[in-house]
Scaffold this active site. Structure first.
Site, PDB file in Angstrom:
ATOM      1  N   SER A 126       0.836  -1.206   0.000  1.00 39.32           N
ATOM      2  CA  SER A 126       0.000   0.000   0.000  1.00 39.32           C
ATOM      3  C   SER A 126       0.865   1.247   0.000  1.00 39.32           C
ATOM      4  O   SER A 126       1.981   1.237   0.533  1.00 39.32           O
ATOM      5  CB  SER A 126      -0.866  -0.022   1.256  1.00 39.32           C
ATOM      6  N   GLU A 128       0.464   3.444   1.902  1.00 40.58           N
ATOM      7  CA  GLU A 128       0.593   3.830   3.315  1.00 40.58           C
ATOM      8  C   GLU A 128       1.982   3.487   3.855  1.00 40.58           C
ATOM      9  O   GLU A 128       2.367   3.976   4.905  1.00 40.58           O
ATOM     10  CB  GLU A 128      -0.489   3.157   4.165  1.00 40.58           C
ATOM     11  N   TYR A 151      -1.351   0.567  10.481  1.00 37.74           N
ATOM     12  CA  TYR A 151      -1.644  -0.183   9.249  1.00 37.74           C
ATOM     13  C   TYR A 151      -0.459  -0.086   8.285  1.00 37.74           C
ATOM     14  O   TYR A 151       0.024  -1.097   7.758  1.00 37.74           O
ATOM     15  CB  TYR A 151      -2.913   0.387   8.616  1.00 37.74           C
TER      16      TYR A 151
END
Ligand code: NDP
Length: 342
Positions: A126, A128, A151
């Site tokens: 991701s 992220e 996360y």
């Protein structure tokens, strides 16, 4: 005649897993989809695929269940799509997020290493993992990792393990560093779907809207949608486009990680405006920022520079934010009507 390929999709009930299953069926694959065992066994995203794909119960926290799938099907390709995928929930469930999102992929890699070592593996990384990087407008494969939430940190661990398995065991593992991607199959936990479902409810004058992750109606009694930071910026693409990139990665000679995005950036306000404009309403009359929905740390603004994917995979996004929001609003209006929600 070429032998039929077998693909295992871990997490087939997800938004991406369901579109990927459709794509692989179109390409003639035998598709095995893993789902978490549950008593209800209702998976809205794949109801239409039941009978066309093989379903197996497997869990990212249960090594044995993953081993069994690899032993039984000897797949050519394995796509690990599953995760505790909600960044917002990762603050309240940091241990579970680490267990599933960080260690879960390693369990998939181990299952493949021991029981289907010839399989090519896709791991859902991701953007992220780059969450807190400062001073970078466009992220590419060389942007340094700087995850800044539980996360993203879990995804970063799994991402680093990709390279470890490539280098240590010579395995074919690719990481898709995907920027946000949405669709009518996105869970109601995520902002774009909160907007599209909220708009659909307001437009149809729904009195009993679906509930959000706090168990509250997605539209309050005053006809407002509650969101977090309205100025937060995202690079939003379409899930259906992005699953093609996953497949393309596994068709290459060498395993590599690729950034997949649209190279555009919009605020939550922009997405609200696009969705409300589509039904002829003013977003400012119906959207409020709710403090309880703010993230403790925001990710920095960044676009996904997909030039490597374009050059090597021949991949490009087709759907951008405005059209995406329109697709989602239309689908939610249809969903409310077909489910007879009043
Ligand atoms: P979803 O949120 O739609 O689905 C997550 C999937 O993971 C579901 O199938 C869920 O099963 C499954 N899952 C959760 N916990 C476990 C577990 N312990 N064992 C097995 N399966 C489990 O995901 P998306 O389609 O949105 O995203 C796909 C992947 O890509 C995820 O890994 C996500 O983190 C990542 N990603 C997504 C982005 C996006 O914008 N959508 C951006 C970048 C990365 P169940 O149906 O039972 O809940």
């Amino acid at each position: 005649m070429e032998k039929q390929k077998t693909a295992v999709i871990v997490g087939v009930s997800s938004q991406d897993g369901s579109y990927l299953a459709e794509l692989l069926l179109e390409k003639g694959y035998k598709v095995v989809g893993s789902i978490r065992r549950s008593t209800a066994m209702v998976h809205e995203n794949i109801e239409h695929l039941k009978g066309k794909i093989i379903l197996e119960a497997a869990d990212l926290i249960d090594q044995e269940s993953l081993n069994r799938v690899m032993i039984k099907y000897q797949p050519d390709e394995v796509y690990n799509i599953a995760a505790q995928s909600v960044p917002g929930d990762a603050w309240s469930h940091p241990f579970y997020t680490g267990e599933v999102t960080a260690l879960g992929p390693v369990r998939v890699f181990e299952a493949v290493r021991h029981f289907a070592p010839h399989a090519k593996v896709y791991q859902a990384t991701s953007r992220e993992i780059l969450g807190g990087v400062k001073g970078v407008d466009r992220a590419n494969e060389s942007t340094p990792l700087f995850a800044n939430n539980p996360y993203g940190i879990a995804k970063a661990y799994a991402h680093m393990m990709i390279n470890c398995y490539r280098e240590s065991y010579g395995m074919f593992v690719c990481g898709g560093i995907l920027f946000n991607h949405e669709s009518p199959r996105r869970s109601l936990h995520f902002v774009t779907r909160k907007i599209s479902m909220g708009v659909a409810c307001i437009k149809l004058g729904i009195q009993n809207p679906p509930v959000n992750e706090l168990g509250e109606p997605m539209v309050d009694a005053q006809g407002r949608i509650h969101l977090g930071d309205l100025n937060a910026m995202r690079d939003w693409g379409y899930s259906k486009d992005y699953v093609e990139a996953m497949w393309l990665m596994l068709q290459q000679e060498k395993p590599k990680d690729y950034v997949i995005g649209t190279d555009t950036n919009y605020s939550i306000k922009d997405a609200c405006k696009a969705a409300f404009d589509h039904v002829g309403m003013n977003w400012e009359d119906h959207v409020m920022s709710n403090e309880r929905l703010l993230r403790p740390t925001e990710i920095t603004d960044m676009r996904g520079d997909y030039s490597l994917a374009k050059k090597e995979l021949g991949w490009e996004p087709k759907v951008f934010m405005k059209e995406l929001m329109e697709i989602m609003v239309d689908a939610d209006i249809e969903w409310l009507k077909s489910h007879n929600v009043k």
